[in-house]
Design a protein around this motif. Structure first.
Motif, mmCIF file in Angstrom:
data_model
loop_
_atom_site.group_PDB
_atom_site.id
_atom_site.type_symbol
_atom_site.label_atom_id
_atom_site.label_comp_id
_atom_site.label_asym_id
_atom_site.label_seq_id
_atom_site.Cartn_x
_atom_site.Cartn_y
_atom_site.Cartn_z
ATOM 1 N N GLN A 43 -14.186 14.564 -9.395
ATOM 2 C CA GLN A 43 -15.076 13.686 -8.642
ATOM 3 C C GLN A 43 -15.891 12.781 -9.561
ATOM 4 O O GLN A 43 -16.103 11.595 -9.257
ATOM 5 C CB GLN A 43 -16.009 14.512 -7.742
ATOM 6 N N GLU A 161 -10.908 13.835 -1.480
ATOM 7 C CA GLU A 161 -11.665 12.596 -1.279
ATOM 8 C C GLU A 161 -12.815 12.838 -0.293
ATOM 9 O O GLU A 161 -12.573 13.219 0.849
ATOM 10 C CB GLU A 161 -10.739 11.497 -0.761
ATOM 11 N N LEU A 191 -21.374 10.480 -5.974
ATOM 12 C CA LEU A 191 -20.031 11.060 -6.003
ATOM 13 C C LEU A 191 -19.277 10.825 -4.692
ATOM 14 O O LEU A 191 -18.108 11.195 -4.579
ATOM 15 C CB LEU A 191 -20.108 12.562 -6.296
#
Length: 228
Positions: A43, A161, A191
């Protein structure tokens, strides 16, 4: 898993949030290169946020794992990684003491507790005498501001994701210092996740820790325009 679901709370912070408390770029270190540490490294790399990662086996052991994450995420020896301002503990709960003993004074550090206090092989919460696991961690990092985060999602989900069509995946944040909570929530947003600050370790930390009601749930904070 609880997928979807609209999360609405005053403690939610928009993913575009940026803390104004500090104008310089914070330095980040991930201690531990297992499933959670690797998910976080992914990430950081995808969001182009520089960080170092370290484990007890040393830099050489990280060479192959970091090929996909460089140069944003680089390997470091643990002693060097601990110079970062924000240190994410992604080690087994039983290894926390070893990390804590690396320094005698943790003043000025934000330590993010991403651990889970699990008794193996029974896979049940460790008996900590009723204390929140993050309070046990905080007691070992003298002077640090300890924040609970990144521990409620399975590693595979944490690595996925976070920006979904319907919104952003949620990360919960708890700690006894409002400024540290804000700094960690800002990182969470950078993030691509949607942070929700739950309060102090004795409150939100209990909800987040292994065996608590928020573990293993993947909640999506819906975009206002998503229609969900």
């Amino acid at each position: 898993m609880v997928q979807g679901g609209s999360v609405s709370t005053a403690s939610c912070i928009d993913p575009s949030h940026r803390s104004s408390n500090r104008r310089h770029l914070m330095s980040y270190a991930i201690i531990g290169s297992g499933a959670i540490g690797g998910a976080l490294a992914k990430q950081f790399a995808q969001s182009k946020i520089k960080a170092v990662i370290a484990n007890r086996r040393g830099v050489a052991s990280l060479k192959d794992a970091l090929q996909a994450f460089g140069p944003t995420v680089s390997a470091a020896e643990t002693t060097d990684a601990l110079a970062a301002e924000v240190i994410i503990l992604a080690v087994p709960f039983g290894a926390v003491e070893e990390v804590a003993k690396s320094r005698s004074d943790w003043s000025g550090k934000i330590v993010v507790d991403a651990t889970n206090a699990i008794e193996f092989p029974a896979f049940k919460p460790l008996d900590l005498g009723g204390r929140p696991s993050s309070q046990v961690v905080a007691a070992q990092f003298k002077g640090a501001k300890v924040v609970k985060a990144f521990n409620t999602l399975p590693a595979a989900v944490l690595a996925d994701e976070p920006r979904r069509t319907e919104g952003h995946r949620t990360i919960f944040v708890s700690g006894d210092h409002a400024d540290a909570n804000e700094q960690v929530a800002s990182l969470v947003a950078k993030l691509g996740f949607s942070p929700i600050i739950l309060g102090r370790l004795a409150e939100g930390g209990l909800l987040q820790q292994f065996g608590g009601p928020l573990t293993m749930h993947s909640l999506i904070h819906s975009n206002p325009t998503s229609g969900t």
